[in-house]
Design an enzyme around this catalytic site. Structure first.
Site, PDB file in Angstrom:
ATOM      1  N   ALA A  73      -9.551  -4.291  36.280  1.00 11.14           N
ATOM      2  CA  ALA A  73      -8.721  -5.493  35.978  1.00 11.14           C
ATOM      3  C   ALA A  73      -9.577  -6.660  35.803  1.00 11.14           C
ATOM      4  O   ALA A  73     -10.791  -6.468  36.050  1.00 11.14           O
ATOM      5  CB  ALA A  73      -7.602  -5.442  37.089  1.00 11.14           C
ATOM      6  N   LYS A  74      -8.815  -7.905  35.611  1.00 12.29           N
ATOM      7  CA  LYS A  74      -9.465  -9.080  35.441  1.00 12.29           C
ATOM      8  C   LYS A  74     -10.299  -9.381  36.659  1.00 12.29           C
ATOM      9  O   LYS A  74     -11.451 -10.086  36.476  1.00 12.29           O
ATOM     10  CB  LYS A  74      -8.565 -10.200  35.202  1.00 12.29           C
ATOM     11  CG  LYS A  74      -7.691  -9.956  33.759  1.00 12.29           C
ATOM     12  CD  LYS A  74      -6.915 -11.149  33.614  1.00 12.29           C
ATOM     13  CE  LYS A  74      -6.167 -11.001  32.137  1.00 12.29           C
ATOM     14  NZ  LYS A  74      -5.279 -12.122  32.293  1.00 12.29           N
ATOM     15  N   ARG A  75      -9.896  -9.092  37.757  1.00  5.82           N
ATOM     16  CA  ARG A  75     -10.850  -9.393  39.212  1.00  5.82           C
ATOM     17  C   ARG A  75     -12.274  -8.921  39.009  1.00  5.82           C
ATOM     18  O   ARG A  75     -13.100  -9.412  39.868  1.00  5.82           O
ATOM     19  CB  ARG A  75      -9.994  -8.803  40.285  1.00  5.82           C
ATOM     20  CG  ARG A  75      -9.810  -7.533  40.101  1.00  5.82           C
ATOM     21  CD  ARG A  75      -9.071  -7.019  41.733  1.00  5.82           C
ATOM     22  NE  ARG A  75      -8.604  -5.529  41.572  1.00  5.82           N
ATOM     23  CZ  ARG A  75      -7.572  -5.237  41.077  1.00  5.82           C
ATOM     24  NH1 ARG A  75      -6.553  -6.104  40.825  1.00  5.82           N
ATOM     25  NH2 ARG A  75      -7.209  -3.784  41.067  1.00  5.82           N
TER      26      ARG A  75
END
Length: 282
Positions: free
Chosen positions: A213-215
């Site tokens: 994900a974006k993390r």
């Protein structure tokens, strides 16, 4: 291409526009959709609400719906009990299923109810294109919401109605939605609609073991576009990570058509290493 914005509180037109731009940049195209039209219009769920309401009427007439007055606190108590969980959360225990008409009327004076679909007591089976034969226990997951108390229709109902109306024959989606399929198959049966074939592909996980994900860095398509990454680089990375090609190399989306075979896709998720992320991010 269908814009699934049935959750209007979380949907924004500017983000929907950006999503279409990102997909076209990646090299994907479509014959029908919100930006090109087509025989199954409209292709935006927020414009198809009348169809979902008609489906609810049919389910109501078949005796498959009932109002649910359970509070968030009551459902949270259920969630804290020990049980197996999938993406659909804890099984609903059927608290409101046996309420009398008098009890329903009295509770409706104090709280707007959601609407639940009463699942049947037979096991649900289907042959998944990637995960293989599936057989789900009777009533697994419990009765589920098809319309929320705030008037929003559920994902389960909307996609069933839309897929049937649009003549969808094959659904390929992430393995995190595998436990949604029995619920949707019960809706297809209750609405007397023909279900599609399903294939659930494994997810990609970051180096920390969590879903990619974006993390894990600037891996959104918008971020990759802004960084100057070539779309062929992204497509090649995704094709390699999903088993469609044997080595990581740039490739156009159109060139992957001849390489696509379900039996090439692994049945378990892949952990993306830091080295793989560096290749993607350049």
């Amino acid at each position: 291409m269908r814009m699934e914005d049935v959750d209007t509180a979380r949907s924004r037109k500017e983000l929907a526009k950006l999503a279409l731009e990102d997909l076209r940049w990646l090299g994907l195209d479509w014959d029908e959709g919100p930006d090109v039209g087509g025989p199954s219009r409209p292709y935006t769920q927020s414009e198809r609400l009348a169809m979902y309401e008609a489906a609810l009427v049919k389910l109501e007439q078949a005796g498959r719906l009932y109002p649910c007055f359970c509070s968030r606190a009551e459902l949270a108590a259920v969630a804290s009990a020990p049980h197996g969980l999938g993406s659909e959360g804890p099984a609903y225990p059927g608290t409101c299923r046996s309420l009398t008409l008098e009890q329903q009327a009295e509770r409706s004076l104090h709280k707007l109810p959601s609407v639940r679909f009463a699942v049947n007591a037979r096991p649900t089976g289907f042959d998944d294109g990637v995960a293989g034969p599936q057989r789900i226990a009777p009533g697994a997951g419990g009765d589920f919401i098809v319309k929320r108390a705030d008037g929003l229709f559920s994902y389960q109902l909307a996609v069933v109605v839309d897929d049937a109306a649009m003549g969808i024959t094959d659904v390929l989606r992430g393995a995190d939605l595998l436990d949604s399929t029995p619920r949707q198959l019960q809706l297809y049966e209750a609405l007397e609609l023909q279900p599609p074939r399903f294939a659930h592909v494994p997810l990609l996980f970051g180096p920390d073991g969590k879903r990619l994900a974006k993390r894990h860095g600037g891996i959104s398509l918008a971020a990759l576009r802004e960084s100057g990454t070539a779309p062929e680089q992204v497509v090649g990375w995704l094709a390699f990570a999903s088993g469609l090609i044997d080595k990581h190399e740039p490739i156009r989306a159109s060139e992957l058509v001849e390489h696509f075979k379900l039996d090439r896709i692994p049945r378990i998720g892949m952990t993306v290493t830091d080295d793989m992320l560096k290749r993607l991010l350049g």
